[in-house]
Write a protein that holds these residues in place. Structure first.
Motif, short mmCIF file in Angstrom:
data_model
loop_
_atom_site.label_atom_id
_atom_site.label_comp_id
_atom_site.label_asym_id
_atom_site.label_seq_id
_atom_site.Cartn_x
_atom_site.Cartn_y
_atom_site.Cartn_z
N HIS A 1 0.83 -1.22 0.00
CA HIS A 1 0.00 0.00 0.00
C HIS A 1 0.86 1.26 0.00
O HIS A 1 0.60 2.21 -0.72
CB HIS A 1 -0.92 0.01 1.22
N THR A 2 1.88 1.23 0.87
CA THR A 2 2.74 2.41 0.97
C THR A 2 3.45 2.65 -0.35
O THR A 2 3.52 3.79 -0.84
CB THR A 2 3.79 2.20 2.08
N TRP A 3 3.94 1.58 -0.95
CA TRP A 3 4.65 1.67 -2.22
C TRP A 3 3.75 2.25 -3.31
O TRP A 3 4.16 3.15 -4.04
CB TRP A 3 5.18 0.29 -2.60
N VAL A 4 2.52 1.73 -3.37
CA VAL A 4 1.58 2.20 -4.40
C VAL A 4 1.37 3.71 -4.26
O VAL A 4 1.49 4.48 -5.23
CB VAL A 4 0.23 1.45 -4.29
N THR A 5 1.10 4.16 -3.04
CA THR A 5 0.85 5.59 -2.81
C THR A 5 2.10 6.42 -3.11
O THR A 5 2.02 7.48 -3.74
CB THR A 5 0.41 5.82 -1.35
N LEU A 6 3.25 5.89 -2.68
CA LEU A 6 4.50 6.62 -2.90
C LEU A 6 4.76 6.81 -4.39
O LEU A 6 5.07 7.92 -4.85
CB LEU A 6 5.66 5.87 -2.25
N VAL A 7 4.62 5.73 -5.15
CA VAL A 7 4.87 5.81 -6.60
C VAL A 7 3.92 6.82 -7.24
O VAL A 7 4.33 7.68 -8.03
CB VAL A 7 4.75 4.43 -7.26
N GLU A 8 2.64 6.71 -6.86
CA GLU A 8 1.66 7.64 -7.44
C GLU A 8 2.00 9.09 -7.10
O GLU A 8 1.95 9.98 -7.96
CB GLU A 8 0.25 7.32 -6.90
#
Lengths: 260, 285
Positions: free
Chosen positions: B93-100
């Motif tokens: 989840h953190t990765w997804v938000t960070l990338v976005e």
């Protein structure tokens, strides 16, 4: 003397939606090679505009500007321009600032770098070439600006009140230094100033301009008999007997009124 | 006249003590003590906040259903590190938000800079576009979330949201920075015969670096806002998704964990830009 710079019946108008301004009206002027002239006039008389015309960053509405007998169509390598403040770029070192002209004109950078370093050494800035402008004093900055102007090797120097941002002592010292440098290198100089003392002490010829629309009102050849034919340094010139006479005459012609 | 301003180059680190007067050393000591006191006070404030947050729900001063508490957040975090299923892995989840957020940030910076350059290049274009830009900037972009969702689907709409929120203010800030460049600096390079492209490359862009960094600082927060709002609407993953999901099933520990991670993420991103700024400022005033 052959004319290095020739202004032929120059006129200039500015238009804005509010007004139609006549800045210059039929100005004609010849400047010989190696001559040092000063143009004095009150603010708004178009004297700085005159420099922009010679530099080719402004086009006259009428008349022609010729340098070396050829009409000016845009900025040329032959002209170096010095502004009222040094405008050194704070993101460049002193040497990088000096090299901005050669960079823009696409000159050989290796040779330009050598020239830049040499100029800075000559003006006492040899140790400061890698410093940033904020680390220098006002006088040092203005000398760096002179090095920047000379780094493209112009024959003609256009000085637009180059000392006006400096304190009085620095100003006198730098006027001596700069006129020494420019005379030694036999540059043609057009100095624009509202400071009559500066004009008389530095120039061979002083041109007096009228209020807007700017016209040439008077011309004075400046000579000092006491110095034995050679031109005294600006600081010394201020103490020559002729100095006060020139000053008073020009002061009268400028019609300076305070108040009312 | 040939005096160097030593103050301007003064180094912040405190050098060795030799050759200093007693009074000066006392001054330096006082500076150190004060700096240390500020740190300790900040740490204490944080601890106090966490302790109160832990005790208040346990002592039933407030409803633990509504506030959760720090230890629950820690165990929720532990659980999420391992978990799969509906909640999903927290790193994912953190990765997804960070990338976005990073993509949204980078794209809106580049786009904003490009448009600002175009507006600087053509005053006519600027005059034409100006009123539309003002309206676009004033419009609450969050109102566009459902529209983007319908137009672009559940992933692309999140990027679009991040960019929509960040890009207009970037354009306006950078363009204003361009206009504040001293016209005499432009005149100076023009006397050397600079072309418009050279004026841009040698004066306008390097002179606007401080403005660009200021825009970046604002942008990094705005891009994150856009991403979270986008995730609220549509996503299948990301911290925004986790927050909405947690609140729907009334698991406040899930919500609070996600918010805490968000706080850390936005701080890290801001600090990265601040570090970048310091690196640049070391060379200039």
């Amino acid at each position: 003397m052959t004319a290095k710079v020739e202004l032929r019946d120059i006129s200039l108008r500015y238009f804005t939606t509010e007004s139609d301004t006549e800045a210059l009206r039929s100005v004609s002027l010849n400047v010989g090679a190696g001559e040092f002239i000063a143009i004095v006039g009150q603010s708004g008389c178009g004297k700085s505009t005159l420099l922009s015309l010679v530099a080719g960053i402004l086009k006259p509405t009428g008349g022609a500007v010729l340098v070396d007998g050829r009409p000016v169509t845009g900025p040329m390598r032959a002209c170096g321009y010095m502004l009222q403040q040094d405008y050194l770029f704070e993101w460049r070192t002193v040497l990088e600032n000096v090299l901005i002209g050669p960079e823009i004109q696409g000159l050989d950078m290796k040779a330009a770098r050598e020239r830049g370093v040499q100029l800075l050494r000559r003006y006492g800035l040899g140790e400061f070439i890698d410093y940033y402008p904020h680390q220098l004093s006002g006088g040092m900055r203005q000398r760096a600006a002179l090095a920047r102007t000379l780094c493209t090797e112009p024959d003609i120097l256009l000085l637009d009140e180059p000392f006006s941002a400096l304190d009085f002592q620095t100003r006198l010292a730098l006027a001596d230094e700069v006129s020494e440098i420019l005379r030694r290198e036999n540059k043609t100089v057009i100095l624009v100033t509202h400071d009559i003392s500066e004009a008389v002490s530095m120039a061979d010829r002083v041109i007096v301009m009228s209020r807007r629309p700017g016209r040439i009102k008077a011309e004075h050849l400046i000579t000092f008999a006491g110095a034995g034919g050679t031109r005294p340094k600006p600081f010394k010139a201020r103490h020559e007997p002729e100095f006060g006479r020139y000053f008073d005459t020009i002061w009268g012609e400028l019609e300076i009124h305070v108040g009312h | 006249m040939s005096v160097i301003d030593r103050d301007a180059t003064a180094e912040p680190a405190l050098p060795a003590d030799d050759g200093r007067s007693e009074a000066y050393r006392a001054f330096l000591r006082a500076v150190r003590v004060r700096r240390w006191m500020i740190w300790v006070s900040q740490a204490l404030l944080l601890v106090l906040f966490l302790v109160l947050w832990e005790i208040a729900p346990r002592a039933h001063w407030v409803n633990p259903m509504l506030t959760s508490y720090p230890s629950a957040i820690v165990s929720a975090f532990d659980r999420l590190v391992l978990s799969a299923g509906n909640e999903g892995n927290i790193f994912h989840h953190t990765w997804v938000t960070l990338v976005e957020a990073v993509v949204g940030f980078v794209v809106s910076m580049i786009l904003g800079l490009a448009v600002a350059v175009a507006l600087w290049w053509s005053t006519f274009l600027y005059k034409v576009i100006d009123p539309f830009l003002v309206v676009a900037n004033a419009l609450p972009k969050i109102a566009l979330v459902p529209i983007f969702y319908i137009w672009l689907g559940d992933t692309t709409s999140i990027y679009a949201m991040a960019i929509a929120i960040a890009v207009f203010i970037t354009i306006l800030m950078i363009f204003n920075g361009f206009q504040e460049i001293d016209p005499n600096k432009v005149k100076l390079v023009r006397t050397f015969g600079a072309t418009r492209a050279q004026i841009l490359a040698k004066v306008v862009l390097p002179g606007s670096v401080p403005t660009m960094i200021a825009a970046m600082k604002i942008n990094v927060g705005l891009a994150l806002v856009g991403v979270i709002v986008g995730e609220f609407q549509s996503s299948k993953a990301g911290l925004g998704y986790l927050i909405v999901y947690g609140s729907q099933i009334y698991k406040m520990d899930l919500v609070m964990t996600s918010v805490s991670i968000l706080a850390v993420m936005s701080t890290v991103m801001y600090l990265a830009i601040a570090a970048f700024e310091r690196r640049i400022q070391r060379r200039r005033q």
